[in-house]
Scaffold this motif. Structure first.
Motif: not given
Length: 167
Positions: A74-100
């Motif tokens: 799971k850490i590897e997935i987040i490590k390789n997550y591309p830089k979000p282009k939209t607010i929705d993608e950023l929200r998804r990224f922050l959700g993944m990080v905040n799970f941990y």
């Protein structure tokens, strides 16, 4: 029953009317009418956790004798997550990080810059993000902090425990 001194009328808002209902065999059964009580009772907002809830919390974690830590995959997935282009993608990224989040000391310090993009944003917001140098650094730091995630361990019984509060 009132005449016999067994019960008396109540003016409490918590009282419920008592009805006597005949059974099939001829005996009587006292029954309470709890409609008024249910109308003023607030539901329990802190139910006892179910085993499934606990299992959900462990999903995405490695459990060992030393404690609990995020799964490497799971850490590897987040490590390789591309830089979000939209607010929705950023929200998804922050959700993944905040799970941990509980595994990341001072997580808010790195996420505060990214959370500013979410202010006033709508759900599923496709607004493009204009990245600043500070936001770039914060994004990279969130990923790095997750790679350095701490293992959460249970308290050791042989060591004294102290509780400090500000109240």
């Amino acid at each position: 029953m009132q005449e016999m001194g067994i019960c008396r009328p109540s003016k409490s808002p918590w009282s419920s009317p008592l009805h006597v209902v005949p059974k099939k065999n001829g005996e009587i059964r006292p029954c309470g009418d709890y409609k008024r009580l249910k109308a003023i009772t607030k539901p329990d907002r802190y139910p006892v956790p179910r085993l499934h809830d606990f299992a959900y919390l462990l999903d995405g974690h490695t459990v060992c004798k030393n404690g609990i830590r995020p799964l490497d995959s799971k850490i590897e997935i987040i490590k390789n997550y591309p830089k979000p282009k939209t607010i929705d993608e950023l929200r998804r990224f922050l959700g993944m990080v905040n799970f941990y989040r509980s595994h990341i000391p001072n997580a808010v310090r790195y996420q505060i810059v990214l959370n500013k993009y979410l202010r006033g944003a709508k759900k599923k917001d496709k607004t493009p993000i204009v990245w600043t140098f500070g936001a770039d650094e914060a994004f990279d730091r969130c990923k790095a902090c997750l790679q350095e995630a701490v293992t959460l361990s249970a308290p050791r019984c042989e060591v004294p425990i102290s509780l400090m509060t500000d109240a």
